[in-house]
Design an enzyme around this catalytic site. Structure first.
Site: not given
Ligand code: UDP
Length: 331
Positions: A78, A121, A145, A149, A194
């Site tokens: 999540a 990530s 972001y 992480k 993408l």
């Protein structure tokens, strides 16, 4: 209550979550999903899944523990995931991705749950490294972001040191493709990724694909990424979970294929595979994008015997099939 091991999956109705859950179900686990459906889809899960629609909080997690009993492990998907948005609205990312994860850690401590697999990530690495990325490289995220992480990875290490909570942080490179086993695929509200955008353009569902910059330090000037099939990611979650359940130690692993494709190459490959034309236009760079991100996956290969099975052609073909057969996604 079922006799198979129960796994609590946070954010399980999302893209990588739903593919992982399908594999866990086929491997005999019993699954509880907590998902607020902010971006996930209940329809991506089979009817056997025990589903709780709610936010992550210590109270909500405790209620689940009271209701369902012993939890052998947690998989925590999540989070908000858009690099560009994280640079426009950092607080949204900090408050959700970091704060909610600390609630999960406290809950685990309070209930004696020992094992967690965490969705991290490649964005933790930043842009300073020119070769294939190794887990040992110092983290230098260049977007909020990636920063969130990185912080959660570090806090998980402290929760191991202080309370013995074991974690595997999986640093995803570019998750893509659609299931080989079930009619599920990638369906984000306001898609920004993408490959789905290129495919929607090929299918005539969008007018054109905007290429975010062609002045990067790469051979054709567009960013290079390491695209990895979502079924390969699912397999890595299963292996990580079993490693922890069998008493294994905490670790951090890259999940990529050790091969890079530029934005232009992905567009060309899509045109070749689908025989459809993709309209494109170069526009300015998106904030927070490193030139190149390619994984060195030898660590997880060695420690957990994980190998990516699927090549980029298969990624694009399965994604294309999913979008063609489900032009409205799960709606
Ligand atoms: N990208 C692009 N146009 C788009 C979406 C993405 O040129 O409409 C580029 C983006 O700048 C990055 C690559 O494609 O270099 C992959 O972006 P995506 O958002 O899919 O994944 P990320 O690498 O941010 O996790």
């Amino acid at each position: 209550m079922s006799t198979s091991k129960q796994i609590l999956v946070l954010g399980g109705a999302g893209y990588i979550g739903s593919h992982t859950i399908d594999l866990l179900e086929r491997s005999g686990y019993s699954i509880i999903v907590l998902d607020n459906l902010y971006s996930g889809h209940k329809k991506s899960l089979s009817k056997n899944i025990q589903f709780e629609k709610n936010d992550i909080s210590k109270n909500n997690l405790s209620d689940i523990s009271d209701k369902y009993g012993e939890i052998s492990g947690i998989i925590h998907f999540a989070s908000f995931i858009e690099v560009g948005e994280s640079m426009k609205d950092p607080y949204k990312y900090i408050s959700n991705n970091i704060d909610r994860s600390t609630d999960v850690m406290e809950f685990m401590k309070n209930r004696g749950i020992r094992n967690i697999v965490f969705s991290s990530s490649a964005a933790v690495y930043g842009k300073d490294y020119k070769d294939k990325l190794k887990e040992s490289y110092i983290k230098k995220p260049i977007n909020v972001y990636g920063y969130t992480k990185s912080v959660v990875e570090d806090l998980l290490s402290f929760y191991d040191e202080i309370y013995g909570i074991k974690s595997i942080s999986l640093r995803y490179f570019n998750a893509s493709g659609a299931s080989h086993f079930k009619n599920i695929g990638e369906d984000h509200p306001n898609e920004t990724h993408l490959i789905p955008l290129i495919i929607k353009t090929a299918l005539g569902l969008r007018e054109k694909i905007m290429i975010y910059g062609d002045d990067y330090n790469t051979p054709d000037g567009t960013c290079i990424r390491d695209y990895i099939h979502v079924d390969d990611l699912a397999q890595a979650h299963l292996l990580s979970l079993e490693h922890l359940i069998n008493g294994g130690d905490s670790d951090v692993f890259n999940l990529g294929g050790s091969r890079g494709y530029s934005v232009k190459e992905i567009i060309e490959t899509t045109q070749n595979i689908t025989n459809l034309h993709v309209n494109k236009e170069i526009t300015q760079r998106r904030e927070g994008d490193p030139d190149i991100l390619i994984a060195d996956y030898s660590k997880i290969q060695k420690k957990l015997k994980w190998e990516p099975k699927y090549e980029v052609d298969d990624i694009i073909q399965t994604a294309f099939n999913w979008h063609k057969n489900n032009p409205d996604g799960f709606n």
